[in-house]
Design a protein around this motif. Structure first.
Motif, mmCIF file in Angstrom:
data_model
loop_
_atom_site.group_PDB
_atom_site.id
_atom_site.type_symbol
_atom_site.label_atom_id
_atom_site.label_comp_id
_atom_site.label_asym_id
_atom_site.label_seq_id
_atom_site.Cartn_x
_atom_site.Cartn_y
_atom_site.Cartn_z
ATOM 1 N N LEU A 28 -1.230 3.591 0.266
ATOM 2 C CA LEU A 28 -2.186 3.130 0.840
ATOM 3 C C LEU A 28 -2.669 1.824 -0.097
ATOM 4 O O LEU A 28 -3.235 0.918 0.458
ATOM 5 C CB LEU A 28 -3.423 4.224 0.668
ATOM 6 C CG LEU A 28 -3.202 5.175 1.560
ATOM 7 C CD1 LEU A 28 -4.334 6.274 1.626
ATOM 8 C CD2 LEU A 28 -3.548 4.744 3.166
ATOM 9 N N VAL A 29 -2.371 1.863 -1.116
ATOM 10 C CA VAL A 29 -2.677 0.760 -2.075
ATOM 11 C C VAL A 29 -1.717 -0.455 -1.754
ATOM 12 O O VAL A 29 -2.422 -1.552 -1.665
ATOM 13 C CB VAL A 29 -2.582 0.925 -3.548
ATOM 14 C CG1 VAL A 29 -2.448 -0.347 -4.585
ATOM 15 C CG2 VAL A 29 -3.514 2.034 -4.134
ATOM 16 N N HIS A 30 -0.391 -0.010 -1.391
ATOM 17 C CA HIS A 30 0.589 -0.838 -1.034
ATOM 18 C C HIS A 30 0.002 -1.799 0.389
ATOM 19 O O HIS A 30 0.059 -2.934 0.592
ATOM 20 C CB HIS A 30 1.966 -0.564 -0.792
ATOM 21 C CG HIS A 30 2.801 -1.492 -0.389
ATOM 22 N ND1 HIS A 30 3.876 -1.027 0.367
ATOM 23 C CD2 HIS A 30 3.136 -2.827 -0.576
ATOM 24 C CE1 HIS A 30 4.672 -2.124 0.671
ATOM 25 N NE2 HIS A 30 4.085 -3.217 0.094
ATOM 26 N N ILE A 31 -0.611 -0.970 1.289
ATOM 27 C CA ILE A 31 -0.991 -1.373 2.539
ATOM 28 C C ILE A 31 -2.130 -2.272 2.463
ATOM 29 O O ILE A 31 -2.230 -3.361 3.108
ATOM 30 C CB ILE A 31 -1.376 -0.243 3.386
ATOM 31 C CG1 ILE A 31 -0.182 0.435 3.972
ATOM 32 C CG2 ILE A 31 -1.925 -0.750 4.605
ATOM 33 C CD1 ILE A 31 -0.360 1.822 4.559
ATOM 34 N N SER A 32 -2.839 -2.163 1.365
ATOM 35 C CA SER A 32 -4.070 -3.073 1.073
ATOM 36 C C SER A 32 -3.996 -4.370 0.429
ATOM 37 O O SER A 32 -4.902 -5.137 0.271
ATOM 38 C CB SER A 32 -5.086 -2.062 0.151
ATOM 39 O OG SER A 32 -4.710 -2.253 -1.178
ATOM 40 N N ARG A 33 -2.598 -4.556 0.243
ATOM 41 C CA ARG A 33 -2.304 -5.771 -0.642
ATOM 42 C C ARG A 33 -2.857 -6.462 -1.709
ATOM 43 O O ARG A 33 -3.804 -7.252 -1.503
ATOM 44 C CB ARG A 33 -2.331 -7.015 0.548
ATOM 45 C CG ARG A 33 -1.495 -6.387 1.778
ATOM 46 C CD ARG A 33 -1.379 -7.584 2.982
ATOM 47 N NE ARG A 33 -1.031 -7.179 4.261
ATOM 48 C CZ ARG A 33 -0.922 -7.797 5.196
ATOM 49 N NH1 ARG A 33 -1.174 -9.069 5.422
ATOM 50 N NH2 ARG A 33 -0.456 -7.493 6.408
ATOM 51 N N SER A 94 7.199 -6.116 1.253
ATOM 52 C CA SER A 94 6.998 -6.586 0.029
ATOM 53 C C SER A 94 5.700 -6.613 -0.393
ATOM 54 O O SER A 94 4.848 -6.050 0.359
ATOM 55 C CB SER A 94 7.855 -7.897 -0.115
ATOM 56 O OG SER A 94 7.104 -8.671 0.727
ATOM 57 N N ILE A 95 5.345 -7.309 -1.640
ATOM 58 C CA ILE A 95 4.122 -7.268 -2.249
ATOM 59 C C ILE A 95 3.334 -8.006 -1.013
ATOM 60 O O ILE A 95 2.095 -7.899 -1.183
ATOM 61 C CB ILE A 95 4.053 -7.867 -3.495
ATOM 62 C CG1 ILE A 95 4.542 -9.443 -3.504
ATOM 63 C CG2 ILE A 95 4.652 -6.995 -4.411
ATOM 64 C CD1 ILE A 95 4.090 -9.898 -4.685
ATOM 65 N N GLU A 96 3.847 -8.789 -0.353
ATOM 66 C CA GLU A 96 3.117 -9.866 0.659
ATOM 67 C C GLU A 96 2.623 -8.800 1.862
ATOM 68 O O GLU A 96 1.953 -9.373 2.932
ATOM 69 C CB GLU A 96 4.013 -10.900 1.106
ATOM 70 C CG GLU A 96 4.460 -11.888 -0.071
ATOM 71 C CD GLU A 96 5.165 -12.865 0.430
ATOM 72 O OE1 GLU A 96 5.228 -13.126 1.709
ATOM 73 O OE2 GLU A 96 5.826 -13.540 -0.362
ATOM 74 N N GLY A 97 2.980 -7.605 2.092
ATOM 75 C CA GLY A 97 2.367 -6.794 3.011
ATOM 76 C C GLY A 97 3.256 -5.495 3.454
ATOM 77 O O GLY A 97 4.719 -5.679 3.423
ATOM 78 N N ALA A 98 2.818 -4.607 3.836
ATOM 79 C CA ALA A 98 3.634 -3.503 4.470
ATOM 80 C C ALA A 98 4.202 -3.442 5.587
ATOM 81 O O ALA A 98 3.779 -4.240 6.745
ATOM 82 C CB ALA A 98 2.754 -1.988 4.111
#
Length: 303
Positions: A28-33, A94-98
């Protein structure tokens, strides 16, 4: 003769529920960018500092909401409705978006509700009606940027103009705290956000076109988008100059590099190459603006 050896100890693995919970939170943290949280929490903190307070206790719930909860709302909703284009986009994952899977939609919907609704209820109780109205506007703009029936994302110019909402924390926080907004800064940041959204969309022109999504960048092409964004960045520079000449000068310098480079090499590949500079833009300009504001507050107290 009986064996004197002790029975082997059965080492149990860590509870799977704990591992699963940690994995879910991480997802979820990754999805929140997190790399883009600066656009919400950074603007909110600066809005508080512009009221003359280093830390106002009344602003803490609002600032907390502008971290994971609100960014999960922005990008979680976006990922749910952009699965088709995200599948074509090499940046996603990537870190730019899930890049989410259909089975994750229910999780995201529940996570957005659980992390946002309590804050929204608290705001209704704690803040003036004008602040609550602005918060609801802020929320709805980002929901309907991605979600039907409005889906601003697919409406040229409206997609870019709707992203002016990224500047709203500079207005929401002072109104919530009962302080006067610094209007040149507020309107300047609204204009800045319009420019940045369109510029960042250049890198996704091919994927959006293939998926049948008509954005400002798709309609205008890389060169036309550079001109569109450049005009809005000039407006923001003029308004920032009414507040801080150094911030305005830095804004003009970074925006100038982005626009001129795109005009010289007008391709989506250029947009992808310059995206790290675009990500760094609010960090650099925001750090200067924040530093100058904190210095001003310090000298007003101790000077």
């Amino acid at each position: 003769m009986a064996s004197s050896r002790s029975p082997a100890i059965d080492h149990q693995p860590a509870p799977t529920s704990r591992v699963s919970a940690r994995s879910t939170i991480g997802r979820l943290v990754h999805i929140s960018r997190p790399v883009l949280w600066i656009n919400t929490i950074g603007t909110g903190v600066l809005g508080m500092w512009l009221t003359g307070q280093v830390l106002d206790a009344a602003a803490i719930p609002l600032l907390l909401w502008l971290t994971l909860p609100f960014n999960l709302l922005i990008y979680g909703v976006n990922d749910i409705f952009d699965q088709e284009t995200d599948a074509l986009n090499p940046r996603k994952g990537s870190i730019e978006g899930a890049r989410i899977e259909p089975r994750e939609v229910r999780l995201i919907v529940w996570a957005v509700a659980i992390t946002n609704v309590p804050f929204l209820l608290w705001f209704v109780i704690a803040y003036p009606p004008a602040a609550v109205g602005l918060i609801l506007l802020y929320t709805l703009v980002f929901v309907f940027y991605s979600a039907p029936p409005l889906r601003f994302k697919q409406r040229p110019f409206l997609d870019s103009l709707s992203n002016a909402a990224y500047g709203l924390p500079l207005l929401i926080v002072p109104v919530a705290l009962g302080a006067p907004p610094l209007w040149p800064a507020v309107i300047g940041l609204l204009a800045w956000s319009v420019a940045k959204h369109a510029y960042d969309a250049v890198q996704d022109i091919d994927e959006d076109r293939e998926a049948g999504i008509r954005t400002t960048a798709v309609l205008l092409g890389p060169r036309g988008t550079a001109v569109w964004s450049g005009c809005w960045w000039l407006v923001s520079t003029a308004l920032f100059a009414l507040v801080s000449v150094p911030v305005a000068a830095l804004n003009l310098a970074i925006a100038g590099v982005l626009v001129v480079w795109m005009l010289l090499r007008p391709t989506p590949a250029t947009g992808r190459r310059l995206y790290p500079v675009s990500i760094a833009f609010p960090y650099v300009a925001g750090s200067l603006a924040s530093g100058l504001q904190l210095a001003k507050m310090f000298f007003e107290v101790y000077g």
